[in-house]
Design an enzyme around this catalytic site. Structure first.
Site, mmCIF file in Angstrom:
data_model
loop_
_atom_site.group_PDB
_atom_site.id
_atom_site.type_symbol
_atom_site.label_atom_id
_atom_site.label_comp_id
_atom_site.label_asym_id
_atom_site.label_seq_id
_atom_site.Cartn_x
_atom_site.Cartn_y
_atom_site.Cartn_z
ATOM 1 N N HIS A 62 -70.750 -52.550 -12.537
ATOM 2 C CA HIS A 62 -71.728 -51.872 -13.392
ATOM 3 C C HIS A 62 -71.105 -50.724 -14.185
ATOM 4 O O HIS A 62 -71.695 -50.253 -15.159
ATOM 5 C CB HIS A 62 -72.931 -51.379 -12.572
ATOM 6 N N ASP A 93 -70.704 -56.502 -7.435
ATOM 7 C CA ASP A 93 -70.555 -55.238 -8.164
ATOM 8 C C ASP A 93 -69.127 -54.710 -8.129
ATOM 9 O O ASP A 93 -68.900 -53.525 -7.876
ATOM 10 C CB ASP A 93 -71.521 -54.182 -7.631
ATOM 11 N N SER A 178 -69.373 -43.919 -8.732
ATOM 12 C CA SER A 178 -69.302 -45.370 -8.625
ATOM 13 C C SER A 178 -67.898 -45.891 -8.901
ATOM 14 O O SER A 178 -67.284 -45.548 -9.920
ATOM 15 C CB SER A 178 -70.271 -46.021 -9.610
#
Length: 496
Positions: A62, A93, A178
């Protein structure tokens, strides 16, 4: 003791040097006007060096999804270096980047690969999250413990999806973290930070090292890693009456009811039927709620046994049917199981469209629904119900009227609602590609007749439709009347 502490500090400093900041410019598809892209936007994330010999950096999917430009910056340096996305998987992901520039790798101090551990840490184990969260430019380190091991759909689809193992930690994971590593006490990466619970400062989620290895093994074999799915829906059998009705042994807590089987799934191919009781997978017993033993006293969903497998793997499924036990051999086919309504951009959903007489038709997908209605609960009931249906054959789609580009040929239909297209000129519509082929084939009929759900009808003058076709496209700035995926293997003649 002091020397040991100093040595550990130096090891962690070395690890931090291998954590990079990722800068991204991205442009997402415009699902309601699929011939366009949405305006570019910028974002940042984290990543870490996973293989210095191949110049590879690991991050979240993402972070770099829909990227038009990616650059990375080393800890303690100012320069940003171009990076290329080698492989991406939204289901887990994760994304692998390549940074070609010699200067990125050779500038002192030397970079080293962060070692990855596949062992799932025990509950209450200490962990460190390292990355570049928003709120500053420098690296950030937060400390916490592993607080839960569970399963999660990494795509967070409101219609559900394949679930993978996930670690919950109470170390802060904020936007920008992230893609950064989550380290154990020895400096090994036990996972990759990827999200947190909204409105919570200290409940974050980590992709475990075992899932990262699954992704990297797929990359090594030049195959985009995709999660496998058994293709069944299960219902718990807590009800005593239900268990008695199905002939299950009194007092037993084993077995979950198969309530639905996808026609194109591995389970259907093996002969699993709705109404069967799923007792075990490879001799691992399922409880009445579909859970299995994990470790110590922990339990986890049965799909843990399936989603970590790869296409082509086989395993034994033990069923209870007609008051007797039955074993079937099941071989996993391509994943995900074909759903009637695609759920995730980059996994099974593609921006696709066809313009006929100013009518814009698209295949029904969850990204289109969310772009059109913002929330699933606002979607019309007839379209919402299709989210959980399965394909009967590989090419089957739900074709919907997305919008009407106002023109003289479609006067009277400008405010037509978004609804399913059922037939075109009296023929059932099974896919957008088929609709285009029928329109291209042409006919001597005077009208183009579209029958929609709720008995709604659109009738266009065929001759006027073809005469004004190019003008409508030009007026609305549409280069092609259909998306590239529909124009593959063009027939020799075309009216469009």
């Amino acid at each position: 003791m002091a020397a040991s502490s100093s040595s550990r500090h130096q090891e962690l400093v070395s690890v931090r040097r291998s954590v990079v900041k990722v800068f991204v410019r991205s442009s997402q598809p415009n699902w309601t006007s699929p011939w366009q892209q949405r305006p570019q936007r910028s974002g940042t994330g984290s990543g870490f060096c996973i293989n210095t010999s191949r110049r590879q950096v690991l991050t979240n999917a993402h972070v770099v999804g829909d990227a038009v430009m990616v650059r990375v910056r080393r800890y303690g340096h100012a320069a940003r270096y171009p990076a290329k996305v080698l492989c991406i998987s939204h289901q887990v992901d994760l994304a692998l980047l390549e940074v070609p520039a010699d200067a990125f790798w050779e500038a002192p101090p030397a970079l080293s690969s962060i070692e990855l551990s596949e062992e799932v840490p025990n509950l209450d184990s200490d962990v460190l999250t390292v990355g570049y969260p928003m709120g500053g430019e420098n690296i950030c380190v937060t400390r916490g413990v592993v607080s839960r091991i569970d399963l999660m759909d990494y795509t967070f689809s409101p219609a559900g999806g394949e679930r993978q193992l996930v670690m919950q930690v109470d170390a802060a994971i904020n936007p920008g973290n992230s893609g950064g590593p989550v380290l154990d006490a020895t400096g090994k990466a036990v996972g990759v930070a990827f999200t947190k619970i909204q409105n919570s400062a200290n409940i974050g989620y980590v992709i475990p090292g075992s899932v990262v290895r699954f992704f990297l093994r797929g990359v090594a074999t030049c195959r985009s890693p995709r999660l496998c799915d058994l293709g069944v829906r299960l219902q718990n059998t807590r009800s005593v009456a239900l268990r008695q009705h199905r002939g299950l042994e009194p007092g037993s807590e084993t077995g979950a009811l198969v309530s639905d089987v996808a026609p194109l799934s591995a389970a259907a191919a093996a002969g699993v039927k709705a109404g069967d009781i799923l007792l075990a997978i490879d001799d691992v017993p399922l409880a009445e709620d579909g859970s299995i033993p994990f470790r110590d006293a922990e339990r986890i969903g049965y799909d843990f046994l399936v989603s970590r497998r790869v296409v082509g793997d086989s395993f034994r499924v033990t069923l209870w049917r007609s008051d007797e036990e039955k074993e079937v051999e099941l071989q996993l086919s391509a994943s995900p199981v074909p759903r009637l309504v695609p759920r995730k951009a980059g996994v099974d959903a593609v921006p696709s469209y066809l313009v006929l007489g100013g009518l814009v038709f698209v295949p029904l997908s969850l990204p289109w629904l969310l772009a059109r209605y913002s929330e699933v609960r606002k979607v019309p009931a007839d379209l919402q119900a299709k989210l959980f249906d399965h394909k009967e054959h590989p090419e089957e789609e739900v074709v919907v009227l997305s919008k009407v580009l106002a023109a003289e040929v479609n006067y009277g239909y400008e405010d037509f609602p978004s609804c399913q297209l059922l037939t075109f000129n009296g023929m059932k519509v099974q896919s957008l590609r088929q609709l285009r082929q029928m329109a291209m084939a042409g006919s001597e009929e005077r009208f183009l007749r579209f029958v929609m759900s709720f008995h709604l009808e659109i009738v266009l003058d065929a001759e006027l439709c073809w005469e004004t076709h190019a003008n409508i496209l030009d007026q609305y700035g549409i280069k092609e009347d259909s998306s590239p995926d529909l124009r593959d293997a063009e027939p020799p003649a075309s009216r469009l």
